[in-house]
Design a protein around this motif. Structure first.
Motif, short mmCIF file in Angstrom:
data_model
loop_
_atom_site.label_atom_id
_atom_site.label_comp_id
_atom_site.label_asym_id
_atom_site.label_seq_id
_atom_site.Cartn_x
_atom_site.Cartn_y
_atom_site.Cartn_z
N MET C 1 0.96 -1.21 0.06
CA MET C 1 -0.07 -0.11 0.11
C MET C 1 0.74 1.30 -0.05
O MET C 1 1.78 1.23 0.78
CB MET C 1 -0.90 0.09 1.37
N PRO C 2 0.43 2.13 -0.82
CA PRO C 2 1.21 3.27 -0.93
C PRO C 2 1.70 3.95 0.62
O PRO C 2 0.77 4.03 1.27
CB PRO C 2 0.66 4.43 -2.04
N LEU C 3 2.79 4.70 0.88
CA LEU C 3 2.77 5.12 2.17
C LEU C 3 1.76 6.37 2.52
O LEU C 3 1.37 6.42 3.88
CB LEU C 3 4.33 5.83 2.25
N GLN C 4 1.55 7.01 1.53
CA GLN C 4 0.60 8.15 1.99
C GLN C 4 -0.92 7.51 2.16
O GLN C 4 -1.51 8.18 3.24
CB GLN C 4 0.43 9.18 0.73
N VAL C 5 -1.04 6.60 1.77
CA VAL C 5 -2.55 6.03 2.00
C VAL C 5 -2.40 5.44 3.48
O VAL C 5 -3.36 5.62 4.37
CB VAL C 5 -2.96 4.72 1.02
N LYS C 6 -1.09 4.85 3.92
CA LYS C 6 -1.17 4.12 4.98
C LYS C 6 -0.89 5.44 6.18
O LYS C 6 -2.04 5.41 7.26
CB LYS C 6 0.19 3.57 5.30
N ARG C 7 -0.68 6.57 5.93
CA ARG C 7 -0.47 7.59 6.82
C ARG C 7 -2.01 8.10 6.98
O ARG C 7 -2.34 8.43 8.15
CB ARG C 7 0.36 8.66 6.17
N LEU C 8 -2.72 8.31 5.81
CA LEU C 8 -3.96 8.74 5.73
C LEU C 8 -5.20 7.93 6.78
O LEU C 8 -5.72 8.40 7.54
CB LEU C 8 -4.61 8.69 4.58
N LEU C 9 -4.84 6.40 6.69
CA LEU C 9 -5.64 5.43 7.31
C LEU C 9 -5.23 5.74 8.78
O LEU C 9 -6.34 5.65 9.48
CB LEU C 9 -5.25 4.24 6.77
N LEU C 10 -3.92 6.16 9.13
CA LEU C 10 -3.48 6.21 10.50
C LEU C 10 -4.46 7.75 11.09
O LEU C 10 -5.05 7.49 12.13
CB LEU C 10 -2.24 6.55 10.54
N VAL C 11 -4.63 8.62 10.30
CA VAL C 11 -5.20 9.96 10.70
C VAL C 11 -6.50 9.57 11.13
O VAL C 11 -7.29 9.89 11.99
CB VAL C 11 -4.89 11.03 9.75
N PHE C 12 -7.09 9.03 9.85
CA PHE C 12 -8.70 8.85 9.97
C PHE C 12 -8.90 7.84 11.17
O PHE C 12 -9.72 7.97 11.82
CB PHE C 12 -9.05 8.04 8.84
N GLY C 13 -8.11 6.78 11.22
CA GLY C 13 -8.28 5.72 12.38
C GLY C 13 -8.28 6.59 13.80
O GLY C 13 -9.26 6.14 14.61
N PHE C 14 -7.40 7.47 14.05
CA PHE C 14 -7.17 8.17 15.28
C PHE C 14 -8.28 9.09 15.25
O PHE C 14 -9.05 9.16 16.33
CB PHE C 14 -5.99 9.08 15.13
N PHE C 15 -8.97 9.77 14.35
CA PHE C 15 -10.01 10.60 14.21
C PHE C 15 -11.23 9.81 14.69
O PHE C 15 -11.95 10.07 15.68
CB PHE C 15 -10.37 11.14 13.11
N ILE C 16 -11.58 8.63 14.20
CA ILE C 16 -12.78 7.57 14.38
C ILE C 16 -12.64 7.13 15.85
O ILE C 16 -13.53 7.10 16.45
CB ILE C 16 -12.90 6.43 13.38
N GLY C 17 -11.23 6.88 16.04
CA GLY C 17 -11.26 6.19 17.72
C GLY C 17 -11.53 7.27 18.63
O GLY C 17 -12.00 7.06 19.65
N SER C 18 -11.18 8.58 18.21
CA SER C 18 -11.52 9.64 19.27
C SER C 18 -12.89 9.94 19.45
O SER C 18 -13.52 10.18 20.47
CB SER C 18 -10.56 10.81 19.24
N MET C 19 -13.69 9.89 18.22
CA MET C 19 -15.10 9.97 18.24
C MET C 19 -15.60 8.96 19.16
O MET C 19 -16.68 9.47 19.92
CB MET C 19 -15.64 9.70 16.83
N ILE C 20 -15.46 7.67 18.97
CA ILE C 20 -15.87 6.50 19.71
C ILE C 20 -15.61 6.84 21.19
O ILE C 20 -16.64 6.57 22.10
CB ILE C 20 -15.23 5.27 19.38
N VAL C 21 -14.50 7.18 21.71
CA VAL C 21 -14.25 7.42 22.97
C VAL C 21 -15.04 8.56 23.41
O VAL C 21 -15.76 8.57 24.51
CB VAL C 21 -12.60 7.87 22.97
#
Lengths: 258, 400, 147
Positions: C1-21
């Protein structure tokens, strides 16, 4: 040249299907998102032993004294200004020419002045208005946070500690029963004196009516005063075409009343 | 008594009978601003997608500008709503316990989706390569800013740029129905209120959507001309001609839809028709017939239609385009005004009207609305400084 | 997977995680108890003080007046309709007195002649002409208005 053109056409056709698919997908997506649990704010309890509140008003008995409006303001700390009412009384006058005049000076609390000369009056009567505590209330449907809700006994209530004051429910109520409280910044409305019902008392407006034109009760109890009232009279609700499931039944309601 | 002065005034100027609670207009100028701003977002984005997805090459000069405009207005889009709330500090409740039967609650999530997944991602993919280059060129704080914006990815290979391009394209394709969803939902917020016959029509989301597209396109046209003037650059006349061509086509559709709505209403003439007729001919006469239909629709249609057949000199055309874009922007604003304010001016008893006086000097709603309209321009200026579209490194990958 | 996509998924994962919390911590405790609202709201709404007391409370002390009222036309009218809410008076009858409306305007609220008032429900008089200027209770006992 010919092959290149064909390839380009294939690409553009593919693009077209891609885009149409995207748009079609978007439309399906939208329609799925649309709330399917639309209309019923709360299911009428299947257990007929549980209370399901309704209200009855007999137009033939109302004398337009507005004791109900006055008592409600005192009981529920409604602001005294003539812009905020949980309930009010209207006077309709239909002239011989067919003109319909409606007045409600300070909700009826300030008394009524009849400006149409008596000879010209065709029909005139009073109509008390209040929250209809609809079974399929549009007001609870549109609340974005769940501050407007319907209790299990069928009363439309407002959680004022949770309300954000967006005013969506005020727009959605077809009967004009809600208002934004000027001091609290949240929505206020008739609660059928829920705090009194819980103490075994009658709602203030019902209690002070001098002619007994107002009543409330359990629609599930077929022997209750309200059920008998609805059975013995031709009762209708306001704006039935909107299918709000209004539980305020009027006897002798004239068609001019909206 | 001073608190309620405006209400006591309104009480004196009542026309007919209204339900006592209806005297206060709850959804004021701020709620007119809110669909206006979200509409500008959707419209600007559609213009960008015309270039990217539908391959209208003539619109290339405004592609990035449309996206940045959409983002500037998107960041401000919910502010009119939040500042209008009776309890603004509780706004987060819409995201924590959204009542899913409420269009307003769903809109909160549609907004987040559109902002984060569509707009931000598309701009990011579009600018990523350039931001990496700039992060190498700049020093100090700006170097850090650009590095952070690229999420510390410094890949500038052709393969990564192809990925950016592919993913950006994919996001734009997803963005088109998302833009429809965004402004369609705003229309649905009004169109689903059965209690209000001026709002309650199936056409409402569609009308809102097409008028949004019209306003967004006019906005980009306006901004493109202003920015080029400020930068002392020549505007691409082919681009301008193409923008106005699409403006013309979509304005025709918008006008057709609105006319259909009104004609249907007049023909069917149901219970609410009598009061609505008095409303439109009376209190809404100026804002409806003169501002929305006259200046906002018929004038642009006439002028742009004429220009399709007979094109005057470039200089003259540019002036005309500039003036028409302002006319359209004003017209669509008053379309929102007529919907929101007009819908509250008549009583649900169908027996009378209340009034809405805009305190042009010092009224809270006016000051806030103006603020929320001006702030996006400030944000846009900042974005154009941070991510200048004219300093981008174009080459064949993007062009194809 | 291209690096930029991996970084983006990280950012979005963090965002969704904080929403759930955030959703977990910010949802009020009693929410969803009975439906899409705070269950505690029902108690908060019922905590409001009842200002009008119930029908029988007045007669407990004022039994003679109640008996007079029950023998005449005003028997169906609740005491508090005219005298206002009674909760303060019940607490401290000496300190907090009820309203005792004496003026003409008060009785006129119900008894003024109005064509919209059903004749069989209430007796009506001309608000201006009937014993012009006099106070009603001069002739009519409010608890037994028709001798």
């Amino acid at each position: 040249m010919g092959i290149k053109k064909e390839k380009k056409e294939n690409v553009s056709r593919r693009d077209f299907f891609l885009k149409s698919g995207a748009i079609a997908g978007g439309v399906v997506f939208v329609s799925l998102l649309d709330p399917l649990k639309a209309v019923f704010a709360v299911k009428e309890p299947k257990d007929k032993r549980k209370k399901w509140y309704g209200i009855g008003i007999d137009i033939e008995k109302c004398i337009g004294c507005a004791s109900c409006a006055r008592a409600c303001k005192k009981e529920n700390d409604v602001p005294k200004e003539p812009f905020f009412f949980r309930n009010w009384v209207e006077q309709y006058t239909i002239t011989n020419e067919g003109d319909i005049k409606v007045i409600s000076p300070n909700g009826g609390i300030d008394g009524y002045k009849q400006t149409v000369p008596e000879a010209n009056i065709y029909k005139t009567f009073f109509v008390p208005k209040m929250c209809n505590h609809c079974a399929k209330s549009p007001c609870t449907q549109v609340c974005p946070v769940g501050a407007s809700f319907e209790s299990e006994e069928g009363l439309a209530l407002v959680d004022q500690s949770y309300c954000i004051g967006c005013g969506y429910c005020v727009q959605a109520c077809p009967y004009g029963c809600r208002y934004i409280h000027p001091d609290k910044g949240v929505v206020d409305k008739c609660t059928l004196c829920y705090h009194r019902l819980k103490k075994g008392l009658d709602p203030a407006c019902m209690m002070v009516c001098p002619t007994g034109a107002r009543m409330y009760g359990d629609l599930h109890d077929k022997d209750s005063k309200l059920s008998k009232f609805i059975k013995d009279n031709n009762c209708v609700v306001l704006k039935p075409q909107l299918n709000t499931g209004a539980k305020l039944y009027y006897n002798a309601l004239s068609q001019e009343v909206h | 008594m001073e608190r309620f002065e405006s209400l006591y005034n309104a009480l004196k100027h009542l026309d007919g009978y209204i339900f006592p609670n209806e005297i206060a207009l709850n959804w004021d100028l701020l709620i007119v601003m809110y669909p206006y701003i979200t509409g500008l977002v959707a419209g600007a984005f559609i213009l960008a997608s015309l270039n990217r997805v539908f391959k209208i090459k003539a619109l290339q000069p405004t592609y990035t500008l449309s996206l940045l405009t959409a983002l500037s207005f998107m960041l401000v889009a919910t502010m009119p709503l939040i500042t209008h709330l009776g309890k603004p500090e509780r706004f987060y409740e819409m995201l924590i316990t959204p009542h899913l039967t409420s269009a307003m609650a769903i809109f909160g999530f549609v907004y987040l989706w559109y902002l984060m997944v569509v707009l931000l991602l598309e701009i990011w993919f579009d600018y990523r390569y350039d931001m990496v280059i700039w992060s190498h060129e700049k020093k100090g704080l700006m170097r850090f800013v650009y590095k952070a914006l690229t999420l510390w990815v410094s890949d500038t290979s052709e393969k990564s740029r192809k990925t950016d391009d592919k993913l950006g394209y994919f996001i734009t394709v997803v963005g088109i129905p998302s833009a429809f969803l965004l402004h369609g939902y705003v229309g649905f917020i009004f169109g689903s209120i059965k209690a209000n016959p001026w709002w309650s029509t199936v056409m409402m989301p569609v009308i809102f959507l097409f008028s949004a597209m019209v306003s967004g396109i006019a906005l980009v046209l306006f901004i493109y001309m202003v920015i080029s003037y400020l930068r002392k650059q020549k505007t691409d006349i082919l681009c301008l001609d193409t923008i106005t061509k699409f403006l013309f086509y979509i304005l025709i559709i918008d006008f057709t839809l609105e006319s259909l709505d009104q004609i249907h209403r007049i023909y069917v003439a149901d219970e609410s028709f009598d009061i609505l007729q008095i409303l439109v001919r009376g209190k809404l006469f100026v804002t409806f017939f003169i501002l929305q239909i006259g200046i906002g629709t018929l004038l642009p249609l006439g002028v742009l239609g004429y220009l399709q057949f007979k094109k005057p000199k470039e200089k003259v055309r540019k002036v005309i385009y500039f003036l028409i874009s302002i006319c359209v922007l004003v017209g669509i604003f008053f379309m929102r005004w007529n919907v929101v304010i007009g819908g509250q001016l008549f009583s649900k008893s169908f027996y009378g009207f209340t009034s809405y006086k805009v305190d042009l000097i010092g009224g809270r709603d006016v000051i806030l609305s103006l603020t929320w309209f001006i702030v996006p321009f400030i944000i846009l200026t900042f974005l154009l400084w941070l991510l200048p579209p004219w300093k981008k490194h174009h080459d064949s990958i993007i062009e194809n | 997977m291209p690096l930029q996509v991996k970084r983006l998924l990280l950012v979005f994962g963090f965002f969704i995680g904080s929403m759930i919390v955030l959703i977990h911590f910010l949802t009020p405790d009693s929410f969803y108890q009975f439906g899409h609202y705070r269950g505690k709201a029902l108690d908060e709404i019922s905590n409001h003080e009842a200002k009008y007391v119930d029908v029988k409370s007045c007669a407990m002390c004022h039994d003679s007046i109640a008996a007079v009222k029950d023998s005449s036309f005003h028997k169906s009218i609740n005491c508090e309709t005219c005298h206002g809410p009674g909760y303060k008076h019940i607490e401290d009858p000496e300190k907090n007195k009820m309203d005792k409306p004496q003026d003409r305007e008060f009785c006129i609220i119900c008894h003024a002649k109005n064509p919209a008032r059903p004749q069989k429900e209430i007796k009506q008089i001309d608000a201006v002409e009937h014993n012009k200027g006099e106070v009603c209770i001069t002739c009519h006992n409010p608890h037994k208005p028709w001798e």
